[in-house]
Scaffold this motif. Structure first.
Motif, mmCIF file in Angstrom:
data_model
loop_
_atom_site.group_PDB
_atom_site.id
_atom_site.type_symbol
_atom_site.label_atom_id
_atom_site.label_comp_id
_atom_site.label_asym_id
_atom_site.label_seq_id
_atom_site.Cartn_x
_atom_site.Cartn_y
_atom_site.Cartn_z
ATOM 1 N N LYS A 148 31.526 -13.978 4.027
ATOM 2 C CA LYS A 148 30.456 -14.351 3.099
ATOM 3 C C LYS A 148 29.412 -13.261 3.057
ATOM 4 O O LYS A 148 29.142 -12.601 4.069
ATOM 5 N N TRP A 157 25.450 -12.436 2.144
ATOM 6 C CA TRP A 157 24.173 -13.149 2.036
ATOM 7 C C TRP A 157 23.088 -12.214 1.572
ATOM 8 O O TRP A 157 23.072 -11.038 1.920
ATOM 9 N N ASN A 187 20.048 -20.072 0.858
ATOM 10 C CA ASN A 187 20.692 -21.373 0.616
ATOM 11 C C ASN A 187 22.158 -21.222 0.236
ATOM 12 O O ASN A 187 22.987 -22.030 0.617
ATOM 13 N N GLU A 188 22.437 -20.207 -0.531
ATOM 14 C CA GLU A 188 23.803 -20.015 -1.008
ATOM 15 C C GLU A 188 24.245 -18.589 -0.723
ATOM 16 O O GLU A 188 23.447 -17.661 -0.867
#
Lengths: 826, 364
Positions: free
Chosen positions: B231, B233, B239-240
């Motif tokens: 992922k 960031w 938050n996402e």
């Protein structure tokens, strides 16, 4: 003899005629006497003695040839007899004719004498007629003067009577006014008006005219008053308007007045409706008021509103059917009445004289349209507000009936007012309501789906909690108690959904029922069925199921599985069932029920099936992940929390391994309830536990050999590498097939891989390694039967033991036999 | 001591299969590039064994400065002759591994086992951070690194046993920020106040295994974990995730940005695969090479130029499957930006190059 025969012939025919002419005359005579012509048939025979072509020579020859002498004699006597009788007949005929001729000659002579006498009488008559004519002319000449005098006198008399009428007019008008005989007054005044106008330069006439004017003004005032009051009946009203029109009242003003008057009444209706709309919980007193303001305007309304108003409405508001009923009965029918009477008055009324030239109908029509449109718009907004309040999806028939009534009543307006946009607007409202309805049904279905899922969730959770509390350690037992209901839950869930969908379809189907007036509108025939019901409702719902199923995978994935795994499994099976049969069934059902003609492209069944299958696959993958994670967590905790260096010699299989096997068994049972067995590699079915043990132990011994004999370290790594070269790469989180074995294989793969990775991060003492050996052997004993390829389990477990050996401070493995004893005991 | 598998050398790709072995089967878990070295391509491999002294094996070309042992940490000096840069005979010298000179131990017995040790990314190399259990320890090295003292500490408090699993010292913000991972959460720390500045709860579905900062975009961070995902960031909007990759089929153990071309991303997983991805859309060069975000006119010109060629899409460039066992570490070379190494459990070190076609596409 021949001569005799000739004599008979000549006696009946003129002697100078030739044979053909003779025949002609003969035939004409025959016609005259009504004889038929059948003789002609044999006439060509020359031997026929009666035929016209009779030839005596031929006849005689024939006789002579054919007959004997006796016969001839007979024949001769016969013929002579015939000739004689013919002769006598002929004579009598001649005598008779002669007598007739003589009497005719006598008659003619007598007639000549009579005509001479008649001539004389006619001369006498003409002389008399001439004398009569002369006398008549004389008389009329004498009467001429008197006649002219009489004519003059009668003319004077008429004039005098007219004058008298004029002088009496004011009084007469007054009297009419008193008696309220407006029509007489107006007609009288109309008759006098022109004359008065013409002779207004004379003072006396002017006086009369002024008087008349005043009176008529008064009369018009009264008429207007009457018109304004409006309490009068339609007939009165129309008479009133007619009179006013005749009094040169401007028609436009009258229209306006009429309409504004009608408007006030209709507004009252609308307000009643609005009041009902606003406080649908309180008794609508407004309805009663409305009723009082226009009593008798509609013969239907009192009865219906009296039933709706006081008794039924205090319950939870009027339902939509009542509301629409009331709207129809009060507002729409009043509106229709107004339109009808208005048209009667201003548009269709036969116009005479100068009124016709004012183009009243056009103007009046325009006004009427504006009037109807504004009022209808208000009515529609009310109806729409009411329809929007109709949120409950329980009984669609009420709404449909209400809409039908609404729509049906508006048709009356369209008949009355052909060019009006009102009915089409009404149809628009119906269409909107139908669309809205479909949306509501969709959301209702969705909530229903969620609710039933919640129920399923509770059903899944409830027994587990209760039984789990009772039997603390028996994980397998609890799940056994819980799981038998899985297939039942599945069937009941899918049945629930299907039934609900069917009932919704049935409800929606009401919109297209034959007896509903708007069902034959193009929208309801085409778009409503295909775009609305099929796409908007059925397809959207199926898509929603798939979507929400996928959401279970995604949202639950990060939060660590708030969804119970059994639910995932159940949903996966549900989606798979949908893919195989349910979707096509539902869509076929819809198409059949609604006779959908696809003008616009629609979602094909295959696309939906693919989506459902994808969702099923995702759910099952997620199920494997979640279950794998649960077992993984157990294994990880058990590896990470133990001190492997300072552990005691293994005497038992660790409880966690038993738990793993138990859980796997219960998962196996759970999956087996919903999915088929699936395919295993051929050899696994007959590989018994015994041969398996020997196999694994021999391999393990080879692998551990280097620990005992450090002289050959290369062999080990070489062996393991060669082994890896020939074994296929294992994808841990790979998609699974829709069968039990594949699911279980996936779960076991994930668990063992986690075990391996955790072991690699730890340091082991001698007994730690041995404990791992025991645990792995135990797992080997029980897990092989669940997977499609037992080599997979062997390989992963070998890796675990191998890695543990690497991480061992004192790698001295346990005897295989001891391991087996421990495992069999525990 | 070192066993070399056949070299595969070609014009385009230079590949080396190297097996790191000591007396017994050596299990290798740690790998780093020698960051101070700019001329030679050097990787340091840390082994993990119990019976024998752990070695820091120098690669086709040598050495190490960091060791990873379970319970302790130490600072080592590399043999001086390597530092001087005499590496003309790599194969011979690797048969004679010089021992590293132990400078000092990071004495952290009070704080439990060390999860990772981080050098200060910039500066004079006087500061080291170690993550032990739930403590962040900032060390100062003194007196030519022979002595280390704890200058400041921070402790993560919370329910249950909290343990750091990974950490990264941010190269941005004048080296004042640290990011750590424990369980499923990612936390940012300010080293000046030793306090937490942000926390991404549930960054991954399961354990977070590794972190890396984008070297060119200061707020961008990559993380990987047991949920098989990588992922990205933006720490300003936690938050996402900005983006999420899901290419591996098992836990992702390591994630690394290329030091100079941050669209190149390397991940290693225990599914034995190494994946090289091209994340153009969230890199500092989203429109291709040489685009300066600050200069709008340049930007436009470049965009016009770019119209000629196909813009690069986010994609997997290559999946390397040379490893037979779980890959625990991947690392870019410090000297050559197109070269990277990956290390698997069985001790195999694989060195690969970025495919030349892509390299030219990025450069040209």
């Amino acid at each position: 003899r021949r001569n005799e025969i000739n004599v008979t012939k000549y006696s009946t025919t003129p002697p100078d005629s030739d044979p053909t002419g003779r025949r002609q005359v003969h035939s004409m005579l025959k016609l005259y006497y009504g004889m038929n012509e059948e003789g002609k048939v044999e006439s060509l025979d020359p031997c026929d003695i009666n035929g016209p072509h009779f030839d005596p020579e031929v006849y005689l020859n024939k006789l002579r040839k054919e007959c004997s002498l006796g016969e001839l004699m007979d024949h001769e006597s016969c013929t002579v007899k015939q000739i004689r009788s013919l002769d006598s007949d002929m004579q009598t005929l001649v005598y008779e004719n002669y007598n007739k001729f003589i009497s005719a000659t006598d008659t003619i002579r007598k007639m000549k004498n009579d005509f001479k006498k008649m001539e004389d009488e006619m001369d006498c008559l003409s002389a008399n007629m001439a004398a009569i004519t002369e006398f008549s002319a004389h008389i009329s000449g004498t009467l001429q003067d008197q006649h002219a005098q009489i004519t003059k006198l009668s003319g004077v008399h008429t004039l005098l009577r007219k004058l008298q009428f004029l002088f009496e007019l004011p009084a007469r008008l007054n009297k009419c006014l008193e008696l309220q005989a407006y029509a007489q007054a107006v007609s009288a005044h109309r008759r006098a008006r022109c004359v008065l106008q013409q002779y207004s330069h004379m003072p006396s006439f002017r006086g009369i005219q002024d008087d008349c004017h005043v009176i008529m003004e008064q009369l018009a005032q009264q008429l207007r008053q009457k018109f304004r009051d409006g309490g009068s009946s339609a007939k009165d009203l129309s008479e009133c308007v007619e009179l006013l029109l005749q009094l040169d009242e401007p028609a436009e003003e009258l229209c306006d007045k009429f309409l504004s008057h009608a408007q006030s009444r209709l507004e009252a209706d609308l307000q009643g409706l609005e009041a009902e709309l606003i406080d649908s919980l309180v008794t609508d007193t407004g309805g009663g008021l409305v009723q009082k303001t226009n009593p008798g305007s509609n013969p239907v309304s009192p009865s219906s509103s009296s039933t709706t108003n006081p008794f039924l409405s205090p319950t939870a508001g009027t339902d939509i059917l009542e509301f629409i009923d009331r709207g129809c009965n009060e507002f729409v029918s009043n509106l229709c009445l107004v339109i009808a009477s208005y048209q009667e008055l201003f548009i269709n009324h036969p116009q005479e004289g100068e009124l016709a030239s004012k183009k009243i109908p056009e103007m009046a029509n325009g006004k009427l349209h504006v009037f109807v449109d504004t009022l209808a718009a208000r009515y529609f907004s009310l109806v729409e507000r009411r329809i929007q309040e109709e949120k409950g999806v329980g009984d669609n028939s009420l709404l449909v009936r209400a809409l039908d009534r609404f729509h049906r009543r508006l048709q009356a307006i369209s008949k009355l007012l052909p060019g009006s946009a009102v009915p089409s607007q009404g149809t628009e409202i119906v269409v909107r309501a139908a669309r809205e309805r479909i949306k509501q049904y969709l959301s209702a279905l969705q909530t229903f789906y969620h609710d039933s899922l919640t129920d399923v969730r509770q059903a899944l959770a409830a027994p587990r909690l209760s039984v789990g509390g009772a039997s603390a350690s028996g994980g397998g037992a609890t799940s056994k108690d819980a799981t038998p209901s899985l297939p039942e839950l599945l069937t009941s869930l899918s049945n629930f959904i299907l039934n609900q969908l069917k009932s919704v379809l049935a409800s929606v189907h009401l919109f297209t029922a034959k007896d509903i007036t708007f069902s034959n509108k193009p929208y309801f025939k085409g778009e409503f069925c295909s775009q609305g019901v099929r796409e908007g409702l059925v397809v959207s719902f199926i898509k929603f199921i798939c979507q929400s199923s996928r959401q279970y995978c995604e949202s639950a994935g990060d939060r660590g599985g708030s969804t119970p795994p059994a639910l995932l499994l159940l949903l996966s099976r549900l989606c798979l069932d949908y893919e195989t049969s349910t979707i096509s069934y539902i869509l076929t059902l819809t198409d059949e029920q609604f006779l959908v003609q696809h003008h616009t492209p629609v979602t094909p069944v295959t696309a939906l099936c693919a989506e459902a299958r994808e969702a099923a696959q995702k759910l099952l993958n997620h199920y494997v992940k979640v279950q794998g994670l649960i077992i993984s967590q157990m294994l990880r905790k058990s590896v990470e929390t133990r001190d492997w260096v300072n552990t005691i010699e293994p005497r038992n299989v660790r409880a966690v391994m038993k738990r793993v096997v138990e859980d796997t068994t219960s998962i196996d049972v759970q999956v087996g309830l919903l999915y088929e067995e699936g395919v295993r590699k051929a050899h696994s079915s007959d590989s018994s536990k015994r041969t398996f043990s020997v196999y694994s132990s021999s391999r393990q011994q080879i692998r551990y050999a280097p620990s005992y004999t450090p002289s050959a370290p290369m062999d080990t790594s070489l062996l393991s590498n060669i082994h890896k070269l020939f074994s296929e790469r294992i994808d841990i989180f790979s998609p699974v097939e829709f069968n039990k074995v594949s699911v279980l294989t996936g779960i076991i793969k994930i668990s063992l891989k986690t075990f391996l990775e955790c072991v690699r991060l730890r340091t082991f003492g001698r007994y730690g390694l041995q404990q791992i050996q025991v645990d792995c052997h135990y797992l080997q004993m029980y897990l092989w039967r669940f997977v499609s390829d037992e080599n997979l389990v062997h390989f992963l477990l070998d890796e675990i033991v191998g890695s543990a050996a690497h991480r061992c401070l004192d790698p001295s493995p346990m005897e295989q036999s001891v391991i087996e004893v421990i495992c069999e005991r525990g | 001591m070192e066993r070399c598998f056949p070299f595969q050398t070609s014009v385009t790709v230079y590949k080396a299969y190297t097996r790191v072995e000591s007396d017994a089967n050596t299990i290798a878990r740690a790998l780093t590039a020698q960051t101070a070295e700019t001329d030679a391509i050097r990787f340091l491999v840390g082994t993990q064994s119990l019976k024998f002294d752990n070695q820091i094996t120098n690669e086709p070309k040598r050495l190490s400065s960091e060791n990873r042992v379970l319970t302790c940490a130490a600072v080592w000096r590399m043999p001086p002759e390597w530092e001087s840069g005499s590496h003309e005979s790599p194969d011979d010298s690797s048969n004679n591994p010089q021992t590293l000179e132990l400078l000092c131990h990071l004495d952290n017995t009070a704080h439990g086992s060390v999860a990772c040790v981080l050098w200060e990314p910039l500066g004079d190399g006087k500061r080291v951070i170690s993550l032990a259990e739930n403590h962040v320890l900032l060390w100062d090295l003194q007196e030519s690194s022979t002595k280390a003292t704890i200058s400041s500490t921070a402790t993560l408090e919370g329910k249950g046993q909290l343990k750091f699993t990974a950490g990264k010292w941010s190269p941005h913000h004048n080296s004042t920020q640290l990011v750590t991972a424990n369980d499923t959460a990612i936390r940012g720390w300010d080293l000046r106040s030793m306090s937490q500045i942000y926390c991404i709860e549930n960054a991954h579905g399961q354990l977070v295994r590794d972190l890396d900062f984008n070297p060119n975009k200061q707020y961008y961070l990559a993380s990987c974990g047991d949920d098989c995902k990588v992922k990205f960031w933006d720490v300003r909007h936690i938050n996402e995730p900005v983006k999420c990759l899901e290419e591996h089929s098992h836990w992702v153990w390591s994630v690394r940005y290329n030091h100079s071309h941050d669209q190149l991303l390397l991940t290693g997983s225990s599914d034995s695969r190494v994946i090289l991805s091209n994340m153009v859309s969230i890199s500092s060069e989203p429109f291709g090479h040489l685009v300066d975000d600050d200069d709008l006119s340049d930007n436009e010109e470049n965009q016009q130029e770019d119209k000629g060629k196909e813009p690069l899409q986010d994609s997997i460039i290559a999946t390397y499957e040379e490893h037979e066992d779980s890959v625990y570490a991947v690392e870019w070379s410090a000297a050559d930006p197109w070269l990277f190494a990956s290390l698997s459990y069985d001790g195999r070190l694989v060195i690969n190059r970025v495919p030349r076609a892509l390299k030219y596409r990025i450069l040209l």
